[in-house]
Write an enzyme that holds these catalytic residues in place. Structure first.
Site, short mmCIF file in Angstrom:
data_model
loop_
_atom_site.label_atom_id
_atom_site.label_comp_id
_atom_site.label_asym_id
_atom_site.label_seq_id
_atom_site.Cartn_x
_atom_site.Cartn_y
_atom_site.Cartn_z
N ASP A 42 23.08 -23.23 2.95
CA ASP A 42 23.69 -23.31 1.50
C ASP A 42 22.95 -22.89 -0.20
OD1 ASP A 42 25.49 -24.65 3.01
OD2 ASP A 42 24.77 -26.97 2.56
N ARG A 43 24.23 -22.96 -0.98
CA ARG A 43 22.73 -22.73 -2.83
C ARG A 43 21.88 -23.04 -2.71
NH1 ARG A 43 25.17 -19.94 -7.38
NH2 ARG A 43 27.44 -19.75 -6.31
#
Length: 303
Positions: free
Chosen positions: A139-140
């Site tokens: 994920d970011r």
């Protein structure tokens, strides 16, 4: 620097044990080439026997040289100069320590500043124009190791290792409260929450999800937990720990406290796998990100 495409190939000298096999049988059973990759190779006529293009139903003889050529492919991602924390690199693989806040892939409305942009620039400096092929994704706001394959065969072989349990992924998570018991297995299926495009939930209708966890350090109001994934569902660590009543600190999506950190306190710290070409066992590790380390120090003072 003059840009060029680096062509990679897989090469096998036919041993006596494969005498009389078809080209397809050798590539599928011995080399492990996927049906998708094999179809593409047939279409592009990049399977050679003794340096000549060959169909996959042709039989091979001992001592002949079978080759599968894989040309580097151009991409729409724009190379962008950035500092990369490279943990491992060879002709087939690249492992990078991704900082929190960075996307792995560009989005329609966010086409720069991603790991893909930086990796393609790094390869461009080596004279390679290629596609960005992550073996797994973060994920970011998850930091840590991202492994990237240099060709589709290597990517496919590592993804097979994931399915067969040979690819080890370990995460460090700083979670709310004292986790009891201090080690165990979370086996709870995960599905997309109804009405959401992002949030996941535990559901009998979801996909199988298995996490092995162990508490490494306990603070007054938090625990540092190592989680090893047996499956790789989206948000698996975050959903499983929240399901136990111990959401990750900073994880607003699943009930985590955001007062001291504004992203989920999650870091991919260790990967281990069999090198698809060299055959050796590769182990890659990296220290927990600075913001998580600082948060741990703050919790130590509260103890």
């Amino acid at each position: 620097m003059e840009n060029k495409c680096i062509i990679e190939k897989l090469q096998l000298i036919i041993p006596q044990t494969m005498d009389g096999w078809t080209v397809e049988r050798v590539l599928r059973r011995e080399v492990g080439v996927s049906r998708t990759l094999l179809r593409r190779a047939k279409r592009n006529r990049v399977i050679l026997l003794n340096q000549l293009p060959v169909k996959t139903n042709v039989t091979v003889k001992t001592g002949e040289v079978l080759e599968l050529w894989m040309g580097s492919q151009e991409t729409q991602v724009v190379p962008e100069r950035m500092e990369l924390n490279i943990l491992y690199e060879d002709a087939h693989l690249l492992a990078v320590n991704k900082p929190p806040g960075m996307l792995v892939h560009p989005l329609t409305n966010e086409t720069s500043g991603t790991l893909a942009n930086g990796v393609l620039y790094h390869w461009l400096q080596q004279g390679t124009i290629d596609r960005f092929r992550p073996v797994h994704r973060l994920d970011r706001n998850t930091s840590g190791i991202v492994l990237i394959a240099r060709n589709p065969y290597v990517q496919q072989q590592l993804q097979i290792q994931m399915k067969q349990g040979q690819f080890v992924r370990r995460y460090l998570a700083l979670v709310k409260g004292k986790v009891q018991p201090e080690q165990g297995v979370i086996q709870a299926p995960i599905a997309l929450e109804e009405g959401s495009f992002i949030k996941r939930m535990i559901s009998p209708a979801g996909k199988e999800a298995i996490s092995h966890y162990q508490v490494l350090r306990t603070f007054n109001q938090a625990s540092l937990v190592r989680v090893e994934l047996e499956t790789g569902r989206t948000h698996q660590v975050r959903v499983h720990m929240a399901h136990m009543g111990h959401p990750l600190l900073g994880d607003s999506l699943y009930g985590g406290d955001t007062s001291n950190i504004k992203r989920q306190a999650l870091h991919c710290a260790y990967l281990a796998f069999n090198h698809p070409v060299q055959g050796s066992r590769i182990k890659i590790s990296c220290s927990v990100a600075g913001d998580i380390r600082q948060l741990m120090e703050e919790h130590s003072k509260k103890a």
